[in-house]
Structures are given as structure tokens and as C-alpha cells.
Write an enzyme that holds these catalytic residues in place. Structure first.
Site, PDB file in Angstrom:
ATOM      1  N   HIS A 390       0.522  -1.307   0.340  1.00 25.58           N
ATOM      2  CA  HIS A 390       0.183   0.149  -0.286  1.00 25.58           C
ATOM      3  C   HIS A 390       0.350   1.333   0.228  1.00 25.58           C
ATOM      4  O   HIS A 390       0.053   2.633  -0.199  1.00 25.58           O
ATOM      5  CB  HIS A 390      -1.099   0.122   1.463  1.00 25.58           C
ATOM      6  N   ASP A 394      -2.592   1.322  -4.275  1.00 22.37           N
ATOM      7  CA  ASP A 394      -3.492   2.088  -4.057  1.00 22.37           C
ATOM      8  C   ASP A 394      -4.870   1.007  -4.306  1.00 22.37           C
ATOM      9  O   ASP A 394      -4.785  -0.144  -5.459  1.00 22.37           O
ATOM     10  CB  ASP A 394      -4.620   3.320  -3.707  1.00 22.37           C
TER      11      ASP A 394
END
Length: 417
Positions: A390, A394
Site C-alpha cells: 500500500h 492504492d
């Protein structure tokens, strides 16, 4: 007479550990017959005999770490058994020279007490490469503890893992070891056995990836009916024409290669605060072994046909199981796939293979009822899981990547034959 040397299994490797001799001095050996097995920090391999003849001498025992190009054995006609001296290159452990002897002091008076004699420092088993890394990093090898190599030898993996743990512990306050002592686990009747070198390497790698990358997983359900029909209709003729079995893997490899082109951020690595965007698409795939797990890499997967991908998968998997992979064949991957569906697992969340930023998990292709145009139909379905870092990717990008793979699989129109 033919000398057998420790081979260089890859450009970055400077040593290997002899894990097993398949022949003993005095035994006959044929050219290309497996003579001994070695373990490096990347892969386990079998080393064939360079000549036919009689194994006349073995210079290093099992468990010894040897520098590349060092003579480890001699093959001859049998007349030289017991006549060979030490190898030309020194063994990897160079003992510290003892200080010159001094004359013995006169005996002390009876009432005088003396200091107990000092013990010689305990010899630490390691290779020249490990000692060089320790010097460069300012590490006292005695602080590393018992190594994972044979006889407690400290390996390259051990010293690098120790340095990594110390650096991360200082910067993040996290625990400095992947193997904390848990004495309370020893109760009742039990047996204890050490982890193999491969399992130690896997453990360090997995703990590191969970500690470094914030994992997020996205899961999409994919209708694999088209590729299931294509495979079922073509698999017998595919085997007859090409001499290799047809599996689901090349279908997914082609779909993944296309998705990596469409979303190149998924085909990247993170180096500090810099994103390394790879121009090549080198896809690794996990191969389960009886003694662990390894991830061979298909280089330039986007340039290969369905047949080329299937041949690469079958070849690399077979050589992984026979310890015939080269270290270069498990390096420089840009993305990985874990096909746990081959063991009937429907769903999993695989761990990212560092330093990559994503990995795709493929669940078993199974028939199940689904709703299509308000009607129930039986379709061949699979769950695909994308685990991603992450810090770089995204959720939207991860979902779009999976959608790209899904669309290709569900609308498959490339002829198999």
C-alpha cells in the site's frame, strides 16, 4: 587426472556449501553423473562429474563452505587413491595464528595464588565472504550466534539477516529477530529438530516482507469457463504435438503480462523512497518442493506464446524439483504468482515477494452455480487475490489490475493450437 572444482552458479555468488556427496573415494563415477549437492544463499543444486573414472580424493566434507573455483575432489583411473595432497586453494576457514611461545615462568611460591589460564577464543565457523561482510558492517561474528549452516557455520544469509534485524530494530523499535526463543513451548513429550537452511531463508524473507510492506489484498471472482473449455478440448492434442501438458497457468500468465503493461506501477519495486519501474516483465511462480518453496522466474513473459509459457513453466518446475535450477533463474523477478489452486485451495492472501510490490494468488478452478442474466448457470469459477504494497499501490489500481486480468480470461479468444 581430472580436478573437480566448486562451480560458479551465478555472477553474484562466490561460495557454496557442500551438503551431500553422492560418491565416496574409490567409487566409480560416470561423466555427467551427479557427484555432489551444494547449497548457496539462493538455490540448492546438483553438480555433475566433469569426467568418467574413479573418485580418488575428496578434499572437503559435507557441511563445508567452499569458495568458487576451489578444487574439491579428483577423478582419475584409481591409481592415485590416497596419494593426493590438500587442494591448491585454502579451506574457507583460516585459523588465527597462535602467538609465539614464551619461556615458562618460574613456579610461584606455595602461598601465592595464580590467575586461571586464559582459554583460547572459540573458533567461529564462517566463510571469507561472511568475514568480509562482518568487517564492512562492523559486526562481531560472536554476536551473531550459532549459524544455520552445517555444524553451526555462519552463512551469508545469517550475517545479512543479523545486520538487517539490527538496523531495523534501531530505526523502528521492532523485535530484532525472526526466531525469538520460546522455552515455554517445550512441555510434555516432544522432539526438536533445526530448520533447514532453505526454511530459515524462507522464514527470514517472509518475516521481512510482513515487517516492511503494509499488505492489502483485493479479491475478484473470475469466470474461467472459456479457458476451461479451450483447455479441455485441446489438452490431448497439445500434449501429442508439443510433448508437454497444458495447464491453466499459461492462460493466467498471458493475462497477467497484459495487465502489467496496462498498469506498470504493479510491475515495480520500492528502493527506499524511490519507485523502480521495471521495463521488463519477469514473472516468478511459486513451486512447492518436498523441502521448501522456490520461485523460478520466466523472463520477458510478455514476449512468449501460450506454448512458450507452458514450456517455461514445466521446464523450470521440473528442474526446481530436481535441484537443477541456476541462481540466475530465481532472480530479477518483477512480479509473482502463487497458484495454490493446484492444491484445491479456493482462497488465500499470499505474502509479497520482496522487493516486488505485488503478488497474484490463483484459487482452484471449480464449477459452481452463478447468476447470469437473472438465470442460474453452472460455470467454472476461480477467485483471484492480489496482495499489494500500500506504500506504492492504492486499492483502485489493484482493483483495475484484477479487472484487466478478469476481462482477458472471461473473453479469451486466442487459439490454443
Amino acid at each position: 587426472m581430472g580436478e573437480v572444482v566448486m562451480p560458479q552458479m551465478g555472477e553474484s555468488l562466490v561460495e557454496g556449501t557442500i551438503t551431500k556427496w553422492l560418491k565416496q573415494p574409490g567409487e566409480r563415477v560416470e561423466r555427467d553423473e551427479v557427484l555432489f549437492e551444494i547449497s548457496t544463499d539462493k538455490v540448492d543444486s546438483e553438480v555433475p562429474a566433469p569426467d568418467s573414472g574413479v573418485l580418488e580424493a575428496v578434499f572437503f566434507p559435507e557441511g563445508e563452505t567452499v569458495e568458487i573455483n576451489t578444487v574439491v575432489a579428483v577423478i582419475g583411473d584409481g591409481s592415485g587413491i590416497g596419494r593426493h595432497g590438500s587442494p591448491t586453494a585454502p579451506p574457507p576457514d583460516s585459523p588465527v595464528e597462535a602467538p609465539p611461545a614464551r619461556p615458562a615462568p618460574p613456579p610461584p611460591p606455595a602461598a601465592e595464588t595464580r590467575e586461571p589460564p586464559r582459554r583460547a577464543p572459540k573458533r567461529i565457523h564462517s566463510s571469507p565472504l561472511v568475514r568480509r561482510i562482518a568487517r564492512e558492517k562492523g559486526v562481531d561474528l560472536s554476536a551473531v550466534g550459532k549459524g544455520s549452516g552445517a555444524g553451526g557455520r555462519i552463512t551469508k544469509n545469517d550475517i545479512l539477516a543479523y545486520v538487517d534485524r539490527q538496523e531495523r530494530a534501531v530505526s523502528s523499535g521492532l523485535p530484532a529477530t525472526a526466531f525469538p526463543d520460546v522455552p515455554e513451548s517445550r512441555f510434555g513429550q516432544f522432539d526438536v529438530e533445526p530448520l533447514s537452511a532453505m526454511r530459515v531463508s524462507i522464514a527470514e524473507h517472509m518475516v521481512r516482507t510482513k515487517r516492511v510492506s503494509p499488505h492489502v489484498s483485493a479479491i475478484h471472482r473470475v469466470d474461467c469457463t472459456r479457458i476451461a473449455r479451450e483447455r479441455s478440448a485441446a489438452k490431448d492434442r497439445f500434449l501429442e504435438q508439443n510433448g508437454t501438458k497444458l495447464t491453466y497457468m499459461p492462460f493466467f500468465l498471458q493475462a497477467v503480462s497484459s495487465a502489467l503493461k496496462a498498469y506498470p506501477l504493479v510491475n515495480s519495486s520500492l528502493d527506499g523512497r524511490n519507485v523502480v519501474r521495471h521495463r521488463e516483465i519477469n514473472v516468478g511462480f511459486a513451486v512447492a518442493l518436498d523441502w521448501g518453496l522456490i520461485v523460478p522466474v520466466i523472463r520477458n513473459a510478455d514476449e512468449k506464446s501460450l506454448l512458450g509459457l507452458q514450456r517455461s513453466v514445466n521446464d523450470l518446475a521440473a528442474r526446481a524439483r530436481s535441484k537443477a535450477l541456476k541462481p540466475d533463474e530465481i532472480s530479477e523477478g518483477t512480479f509473482s504468482i502463487s497458484n495454490y489452486g493446484s492444491y484445491n485451495s479456493l482462497l488465500a492472501t499470499p505474502a509479497i515477494n520482496q522487493p516486488q510490490v505485488a503478488i497474484l494468488g490463483i484459487g482452484a478452478v471449480t464449477k459452481m452455480p452463478v447468476v447470469i442474466n437473472d438465470a442460474i448457470a453452472i460455470r467454472s469459477m476461480s477467485y483471484l487475490t492480489l496482495s499489494f504494497d500500500h506504500r506504492v499501490i492504492d486499492g483502485a489500481t489493484g482493483a483495475l489490475f484484477l479487472e484487466h486480468v478478469r476481462e482477458i480470461i472471461e473473453s479469451w479468444n486466442v487459439p490454443v493450437l
